[in-house]
Design an enzyme around this catalytic site. Structure first.
Site, PDB file in Angstrom:
ATOM      1  N   SER A 180      30.954  41.192  33.999  1.00  0.00           N
ATOM      2  CA  SER A 180      29.883  41.904  34.699  1.00  0.00           C
ATOM      3  C   SER A 180      28.729  42.055  33.729  1.00  0.00           C
ATOM      4  O   SER A 180      28.948  42.336  32.553  1.00  0.00           O
ATOM      5  CB  SER A 180      30.328  43.307  35.088  1.00  0.00           C
TER       6      SER A 180
ATOM      7  N   GLU B 150      43.018  54.164  35.350  1.00  0.00           N
ATOM      8  CA  GLU B 150      43.131  53.826  36.778  1.00  0.00           C
ATOM      9  C   GLU B 150      44.592  53.561  37.093  1.00  0.00           C
ATOM     10  O   GLU B 150      45.238  52.796  36.384  1.00  0.00           O
ATOM     11  CB  GLU B 150      42.363  52.536  37.076  1.00  0.00           C
TER      12      GLU B 150
ATOM     13  N   ARG C  34      40.991  52.476  30.604  1.00  0.00           N
ATOM     14  CA  ARG C  34      40.720  52.819  32.001  1.00  0.00           C
ATOM     15  C   ARG C  34      41.912  53.600  32.567  1.00  0.00           C
ATOM     16  O   ARG C  34      43.018  53.045  32.654  1.00  0.00           O
ATOM     17  CB  ARG C  34      40.518  51.560  32.849  1.00  0.00           C
TER      18      ARG C  34
ATOM     19  N   GLU D 226      36.933  37.779  39.162  1.00  0.00           N
ATOM     20  CA  GLU D 226      35.854  38.261  38.305  1.00  0.00           C
ATOM     21  C   GLU D 226      36.323  38.326  36.848  1.00  0.00           C
ATOM     22  O   GLU D 226      37.407  38.812  36.565  1.00  0.00           O
ATOM     23  CB  GLU D 226      35.459  39.678  38.764  1.00  0.00           C
TER      24      GLU D 226
ATOM     25  N   ARG E   6      46.045  42.301  37.685  1.00  0.00           N
ATOM     26  CA  ARG E   6      44.700  42.177  37.112  1.00  0.00           C
ATOM     27  C   ARG E   6      44.336  43.327  36.184  1.00  0.00           C
ATOM     28  O   ARG E   6      43.367  43.266  35.465  1.00  0.00           O
ATOM     29  CB  ARG E   6      43.634  42.150  38.217  1.00  0.00           C
ATOM     30  N   HIS E   7      45.107  44.398  36.273  1.00  0.00           N
ATOM     31  CA  HIS E   7      44.689  45.619  35.577  1.00  0.00           C
ATOM     32  C   HIS E   7      45.632  46.049  34.466  1.00  0.00           C
ATOM     33  O   HIS E   7      46.842  45.931  34.588  1.00  0.00           O
ATOM     34  CB  HIS E   7      44.561  46.765  36.580  1.00  0.00           C
TER      35      HIS E   7
ATOM     36  N   ARG F  65      41.620  39.039  30.549  1.00  0.00           N
ATOM     37  CA  ARG F  65      41.409  38.333  31.826  1.00  0.00           C
ATOM     38  C   ARG F  65      40.892  36.922  31.599  1.00  0.00           C
ATOM     39  O   ARG F  65      41.278  36.003  32.318  1.00  0.00           O
ATOM     40  CB  ARG F  65      40.420  39.093  32.699  1.00  0.00           C
TER      41      ARG F  65
END
Ligand code: ATP
Length: 572
Positions: A495, A333, A331, A492, A339-340, A546
């Site tokens: 998903s 991002e 990712r 979370e 969290r990332h 996670r």
């Protein structure tokens, strides 16, 4: 035969070494401690350097210790080569050979010293070295040399296993000790470590990737440090990767991580799922252009996969019925949060649906619960080790048959009515923020006595184009999807949902989301559904990192990865 006439003992004596950089809060304390320890270490290094000048030619024990490239042929033939974790009462009185790191040492007198040996995670045992004129000879110089070995050097010893007078509380193997008669350093550590084991075993208080700590909007909570040993920042941990990994806590986290993968695989294989490997290199940024890594590819452009989503669906279209994958996910991002990461491990599954998308929800719920229960049963010791550093309440799981599944609208209602005042007006057609998710986690824990729950029927606006819209909701105000997220401790982790399998509907949704159905990657994806009849299907995916981090309530997901990748860090 005697080896070199001048033995070169490693210079670091017993005791701790300087503190590594700390968070802003603990920085002052750690800095003072670091200075004191640096002085101590320098003084001790001087003493050891003086000792190093001693020639040992006339030492009757000279063959029994020293720095060696190999120890082949140096140990008694009848000595059993053994790992610390395999030692037991049956070895009392026997001669063994143990290879380990030297974790601590202490001089008791000119004739006696203690060393602590560690290997295999947090298996440690006390070694005793005592001068003796009788064979096997242990000289005073040998005692001094052994207790002067630099901490974290890799050594091999021959020793007699004995029962200590009292259990050695500081060691995991407390009912045995090793009376050392030979000791060779195979790989010396430097006198000054970049990070000591004591520091590596403390909670990390600063996860910033920046050298000078900046304000992080989404910083991990600071962890109270009980012990006065220095704490290091994540930056120092990663700059001292071997010490980071040697710490028992990190060993425990990685063993738990392995177990998660094992439990995931076995649960699914028992239910007829087949493993496959999706590609990491792809030709089009098909799932949204913004957060994809681009790279040169023979004069063209290639991308790193943001998820195995399309490939899982191709497997279903290809007749594999039920599939799963464990693969790297990338990712791009610029999210500098606990969290990332820019690369993580995705655990994904996809399956045909017979009657209802709830079949998929039940499998996903089942696999996660089986992972959590399996960890509690199989990794109790590792969990304890982690909790001894990062204290957390055990994860509350629902009793079988009492799983909590809320619709998105129900969850928002709960938050409005029972959550903090700031969320009194949250709406049913907007995705939840991280703060809302955390607040909801607390409400659910209080009300339903569980840290694990599902939120189903996400609004269409919060889901990608391939999410199947609930036909019933089309008649109502807010269009919702047959898609869900799973949460632990308000965060979370997963998903999933039903995917559109009808090509006409799929094309409509692609357009409705503002994506061109003829764009690269999308047209090939759509073509699969047009070329053949694809059965109804659904699936889900979660980040391994996670799941491990939130199960253990770690302050950052970076602690659950072997080599965390963040926007500012690509090494080691
Ligand atoms: P978030 O909103 O937290 O950024 P996401 O909605 O982008 O996550 P998905 O795309 O749904 O997440 O990915 C599925 C799962 O992958 C998530 O539930 C999470 O467990 C994991 N995951 C997603 N992004 C990351 C990341 N950057 N680092 C680590 N794990 C991640």
């Amino acid at each position: 035969m005697a080896e070199p006439t001048e033995q070169t003992p490693t210079e670091q004596p017993a005791g701790e070494q300087p503190a590594a950089p700390t968070s802003k809060k603990g920085a002052k304390k750690a800095e003072a401690k670091a200075k004191k320890e640096a002085l101590k270490a320098a003084r001790a290094a001087e003493l050891a350097a003086a000792a190093a000048k001693v020639t040992l030619e006339d030492d009757p024990a000279q063959d029994n210790y020293g720095n060696k490239k190999t120890v082949s042929g140096l140990f008694s033939k009848d000595a059993e080569d053994i790992e610390i974790r395999n030692l037991n009462d049956g070895h009392i009185g026997k001669t063994v050979v143990v290879r380990a790191w030297i974790q601590n040492s202490r001089v008791q007198s000119a004739k006696m010293g203690f060393v602590e040996l560690r290997k295999g995670g947090n298996w440690n045992i006390q070694g005793v070295v005592m001068a003796s004129d009788e064979a096997p000879v242990v000289s005073r110089r040998m005692v001094k040399w052994i207790t002067g070995i630099n901490l974290e050097s890799f050594i091999a010893v021959e020793a007699t296993v004995k029962q200590p007078l009292e259990p050695v509380k500081s060691c995991r193997v407390s009912g045995l000790e090793l009376h050392i008669t030979k000791c060779y350093v195979l790989a010396p550590a430097p006198a000054m470590l970049g990070m000591t084991m004591a520091a590596a075993s403390q909670p990390i208080v600063n996860f910033s990737d920046e050298k000078a700590a900046t304000e992080e909007p989404d910083k991990a909570p600071e962890v109270a440090t009980e012990s006065n040993a220095p704490s290091a920042s994540m930056l120092t941990h990663l700059d001292n990767i071997a010490m980071h990994k040697r710490a028992p806590i990190q060993q425990a986290i990685m063993d738990i991580r392995i177990q998660v993968k094992r439990l995931f695989r076995s649960y699914l294989e028992e239910r007829g799922f087949k493993e496959f490997e999706p590609p990491a290199l792809i030709g089009a940024a098909s799932e949204g252009g913004g957060n994809v890594f681009r790279l040169g590819y023979f004069g063209e452009e290639a991308f790193l996969a943001q998820s195995p989503q399309f490939y899982k669906q191709f497997e279903i279209a290809g007749g594999r019925e039920r599939v799963f994958s464990i693969s790297p996910v990338f990712r791009a991002e610029n999210s500098n949060t606990p969290r990332h990461m820019t690369e993580f491990t995705g655990l994904d599954l996809e399956m045909e649906i017979k009657d209802s998308y709830q079949e998929v929800l039940l499998i996903l719920e089942g696999v996660l619960l089986s992972i959590f229960r399996g960890l509690q049963e199989k990794c109790a010791e590792e969990i304890e080790t982690v909790r001894s550093v990062y204290y957390s309440e055990p994860l509350l799981l629902p009793e079988p048959g009492k799983e909590v599944r809320l619709t998105f609208a129900e969850a928002q209602k709960l938050l409005r009515e029972e959550g903090p005042a700031e969320f009194a007006n949250v709406s049913d057609d907007e995705d939840m923020s991280t703060a809302q998710e955390k607040a909801l986690g607390e409400v659910v824990r209080k009300k339903f006595k569980t840290d694990f729950y599902v939120i189903d029927k996400f609004p269409e606006t919060a889901r990608p184009f391939y999410a199947k819209i609930d036909d019933e909701s089309k008649k109502e105000g807010v269009k919702v999807t047959n898609a869900y997220d799973f949460f632990i401790r308000g965060q979370e982790v997963l998903s999933g949902g039903q995917r559109i399998h009808d090509p006409v509907e799929l094309e409509e949704r692609i357009k409705a989301k503002g994506v061109d159905p003829k764009s690269d990657g999308i047209k090939e994806y759509l073509a699969v559904f047009q070329q053949v009849g694809v059965p109804p299907h659904g699936g889900g995916g979660f980040g391994l990192d996670r799941v491990v981090a939130w199960f253990l309530a770690l302050p950052s997901v970076h602690l659950a990865a072997y080599y965390p990748r963040t926007p500012k860090r690509l090494a080691p």
